[in-house]
Write an enzyme that holds these catalytic residues in place. Sequence first.
Site, PDB file in Angstrom:
ATOM      1  N   LYS A  78     -33.569  -2.488   2.392  1.00  0.00           N
ATOM      2  CA  LYS A  78     -32.317  -1.675   2.360  1.00  0.00           C
ATOM      3  C   LYS A  78     -32.178  -0.721   1.383  1.00  0.00           C
ATOM      4  O   LYS A  78     -32.598  -0.701   0.182  1.00  0.00           O
ATOM      5  CB  LYS A  78     -31.156  -2.644   2.309  1.00  0.00           C
ATOM      6  CG  LYS A  78     -30.063  -2.424   3.174  1.00  0.00           C
ATOM      7  CD  LYS A  78     -30.085  -2.837   4.883  1.00  0.00           C
ATOM      8  CE  LYS A  78     -29.054  -2.418   5.535  1.00  0.00           C
ATOM      9  NZ  LYS A  78     -28.777  -2.779   6.935  1.00  0.00           N
ATOM     10  N   GLY A 178     -14.171  -5.572  18.497  1.00  0.00           N
ATOM     11  CA  GLY A 178     -14.875  -4.413  18.124  1.00  0.00           C
ATOM     12  C   GLY A 178     -15.434  -3.673  19.335  1.00  0.00           C
ATOM     13  O   GLY A 178     -16.326  -4.269  20.017  1.00  0.00           O
ATOM     14  N   GLY A 180     -16.860  -0.703  19.313  1.00  0.00           N
ATOM     15  CA  GLY A 180     -17.857   0.436  18.886  1.00  0.00           C
ATOM     16  C   GLY A 180     -19.045   0.666  19.635  1.00  0.00           C
ATOM     17  O   GLY A 180     -19.130   0.198  20.850  1.00  0.00           O
ATOM     18  N   VAL A 182     -21.892  -1.173  19.661  1.00  0.00           N
ATOM     19  CA  VAL A 182     -22.766  -2.140  20.375  1.00  0.00           C
ATOM     20  C   VAL A 182     -21.393  -2.910  21.211  1.00  0.00           C
ATOM     21  O   VAL A 182     -21.615  -3.374  22.175  1.00  0.00           O
ATOM     22  CB  VAL A 182     -23.080  -3.165  19.325  1.00  0.00           C
ATOM     23  CG1 VAL A 182     -23.772  -4.595  20.080  1.00  0.00           C
ATOM     24  CG2 VAL A 182     -24.198  -2.739  18.479  1.00  0.00           C
TER      25      VAL A 182
HETATM   26  P1  NAD Z   1     -19.445   0.881  15.339  1.00  0.00           P
HETATM   27  O1  NAD Z   1     -18.912   1.502  13.821  1.00  0.00           O
HETATM   28  O2  NAD Z   1     -19.810   1.662  16.076  1.00  0.00           O
HETATM   29  O3  NAD Z   1     -18.309  -0.219  16.020  1.00  0.00           O
HETATM   30  C1  NAD Z   1     -17.529  -1.036  15.177  1.00  0.00           C
HETATM   31  C2  NAD Z   1     -16.199  -0.931  15.962  1.00  0.00           C
HETATM   32  O4  NAD Z   1     -15.254  -2.075  15.168  1.00  0.00           O
HETATM   33  C3  NAD Z   1     -15.244   0.304  15.671  1.00  0.00           C
HETATM   34  O5  NAD Z   1     -14.763   0.756  16.812  1.00  0.00           O
HETATM   35  C4  NAD Z   1     -14.030  -0.141  14.826  1.00  0.00           C
HETATM   36  O6  NAD Z   1     -13.061   0.523  15.091  1.00  0.00           O
HETATM   37  C5  NAD Z   1     -14.112  -1.596  15.084  1.00  0.00           C
HETATM   38  N1  NAD Z   1     -13.394  -2.260  13.877  1.00  0.00           N
HETATM   39  C6  NAD Z   1     -13.667  -2.117  12.638  1.00  0.00           C
HETATM   40  N2  NAD Z   1     -13.043  -2.948  12.073  1.00  0.00           N
HETATM   41  C7  NAD Z   1     -12.370  -3.812  13.063  1.00  0.00           C
HETATM   42  C8  NAD Z   1     -11.574  -5.095  12.969  1.00  0.00           C
HETATM   43  N3  NAD Z   1     -10.866  -5.601  11.854  1.00  0.00           N
HETATM   44  N4  NAD Z   1     -11.069  -5.630  13.995  1.00  0.00           N
HETATM   45  C9  NAD Z   1     -11.153  -5.152  15.191  1.00  0.00           C
HETATM   46  N5  NAD Z   1     -12.140  -3.719  15.323  1.00  0.00           N
HETATM   47  C10 NAD Z   1     -12.558  -3.256  14.276  1.00  0.00           C
HETATM   48  O7  NAD Z   1     -20.499  -0.246  14.681  1.00  0.00           O
HETATM   49  P2  NAD Z   1     -21.682  -0.873  15.620  1.00  0.00           P
HETATM   50  O8  NAD Z   1     -23.054  -0.033  15.860  1.00  0.00           O
HETATM   51  O9  NAD Z   1     -21.040  -1.003  17.123  1.00  0.00           O
HETATM   52  O10 NAD Z   1     -22.013  -2.310  14.865  1.00  0.00           O
HETATM   53  C11 NAD Z   1     -21.072  -3.414  15.044  1.00  0.00           C
HETATM   54  C12 NAD Z   1     -21.636  -4.469  14.222  1.00  0.00           C
HETATM   55  O11 NAD Z   1     -22.918  -4.848  14.665  1.00  0.00           O
HETATM   56  C13 NAD Z   1     -21.821  -4.146  12.810  1.00  0.00           C
HETATM   57  O12 NAD Z   1     -21.569  -5.399  12.057  1.00  0.00           O
HETATM   58  C14 NAD Z   1     -23.167  -3.676  12.672  1.00  0.00           C
HETATM   59  O13 NAD Z   1     -23.755  -4.001  11.416  1.00  0.00           O
HETATM   60  C15 NAD Z   1     -23.636  -4.763  13.626  1.00  0.00           C
HETATM   61  N6  NAD Z   1     -24.882  -4.247  14.296  1.00  0.00           N
HETATM   62  C16 NAD Z   1     -25.153  -3.081  14.999  1.00  0.00           C
HETATM   63  C17 NAD Z   1     -26.439  -2.947  15.479  1.00  0.00           C
HETATM   64  C18 NAD Z   1     -26.573  -1.558  16.149  1.00  0.00           C
HETATM   65  O14 NAD Z   1     -27.724  -1.452  16.858  1.00  0.00           O
HETATM   66  N7  NAD Z   1     -25.690  -0.602  16.158  1.00  0.00           N
HETATM   67  C19 NAD Z   1     -27.639  -3.681  15.195  1.00  0.00           C
HETATM   68  C20 NAD Z   1     -27.200  -4.842  14.483  1.00  0.00           C
HETATM   69  C21 NAD Z   1     -26.069  -5.205  13.963  1.00  0.00           C
END
Ligand code: NAD
Length: 348
Positions: A78, A178, A180, A182
């Site tokens: 990382k 969340g 976002g 995913v």
């Molecule tokens: P993202 O930033 O696109 O989405 C996160 C969402 O969560 C945002 O819409 C944000 O407004 C919301 N959020 C933040 N804090 C919050 C809270 N306290 N309460 C409610 N909503 C809140 O991120 P993502 O890519 O969708 O990833 C989501 C999670 O999954 C992260 O922890 C990331 O590390 C993990 N993850 C993502 C992937 C991937 O392929 N993108 C892969 C493995 C793990």
Amino acid sequence: MLTRLASTSHEELHRVEDRDSGLRGYIALHSTRLGPAAGGLRMRTYDSDAAAIDDVLNLSRGMSYKNAAAGLPLGGGKAVIMGDPSRDKTPEMLRAMGRAINALQGRYWTAEDMGMAPEDMAEIARETRFVAGLDHGQYASGDPSPITAKGVFNAMRAGAAQVFGSDDLAGRHVAVQGLGHVGWHLCRLLHEVGARLSVADMDARCVTRAVRELGANVVPLSRIHATQADIFAPCAIGGILNARTIPEIQARLVAGAANNQLATPEDAATLHTRGILYLPDYVANGGGIINVAAEILQIPDSGPWVAERLDAMQATMAKILTRAEGEDLSPARVADRMIEDQLLQVAV
Ligand code: NAD
């Protein structure tokens, strides 16, 4: 500008500095036993260098477990940049990070993490070929989120089979934290099979969209974990399963995409004692790294390769759940033990 620091727990730890661009960060390689260390580049503000080092060490260890659980020939690594991505990030800084990654000669591969976007990876790619998650190029894998969501969805079905006696999610009530990249894809998959959704997100626009397009019910941010639902799906922040939230969780199954959902390893045991089945996050959310791995490993027409590994990931989750049930342990504990055994068996 790349200074190697001592570490007893990790194979390599480097400080990265570039005065001209203002870059300050760290790269950690936890293990290269299974292959080159792979894991994303994160940019965020840290209170101190010690906090940044802590983060990069924890995250890179987590990547060793995630990559091993996904059956990938990749180790765990990382990188972090200290700074506010919306204010401090510059192309020069990213290129300096690219040069530092290049100096590791392929022992570490980077990709997007928090605070990074595909265009930032393109900037880094001007200095090194050891970068994935690109939008363009022969093996470009693009946004991993839909694949991550699919993996979480599959895992959720496996968990539902154990908790509710059926993997059919039709009519199940899922509380998603969340919406976002995913979370949104996951909600769509759940909606398609007839699950009922309750959602919370800090961004009011995606909440409104979920109500309009998916008929979701809106829950206050601070209460989403406590929703009277069948399943709680954390898809936002880490540490959401903690001493305060666990006693309030009403769902019998916790299955989500967020990294590091447990505030402490002991929280897995607390969930288990409460009769809540928690699916280990690094197994459930491995779809994204599988997608990125296809780019790192330069798999041509990678669709079937990715699908095969998603199936294998689901089989791993099923094995973990069966063992956990048989031994009356939390699946998180069983997963850690399985991966640690797997890593030990690999010749150094
Ligand atoms: P993202 O930033 O696109 O989405 C996160 C969402 O969560 C945002 O819409 C944000 O407004 C919301 N959020 C933040 N804090 C919050 C809270 N306290 N309460 C409610 N909503 C809140 O991120 P993502 O890519 O969708 O990833 C989501 C999670 O999954 C992260 O922890 C990331 O590390 C993990 N993850 C993502 C992937 C991937 O392929 N993108 C892969 C493995 C793990």
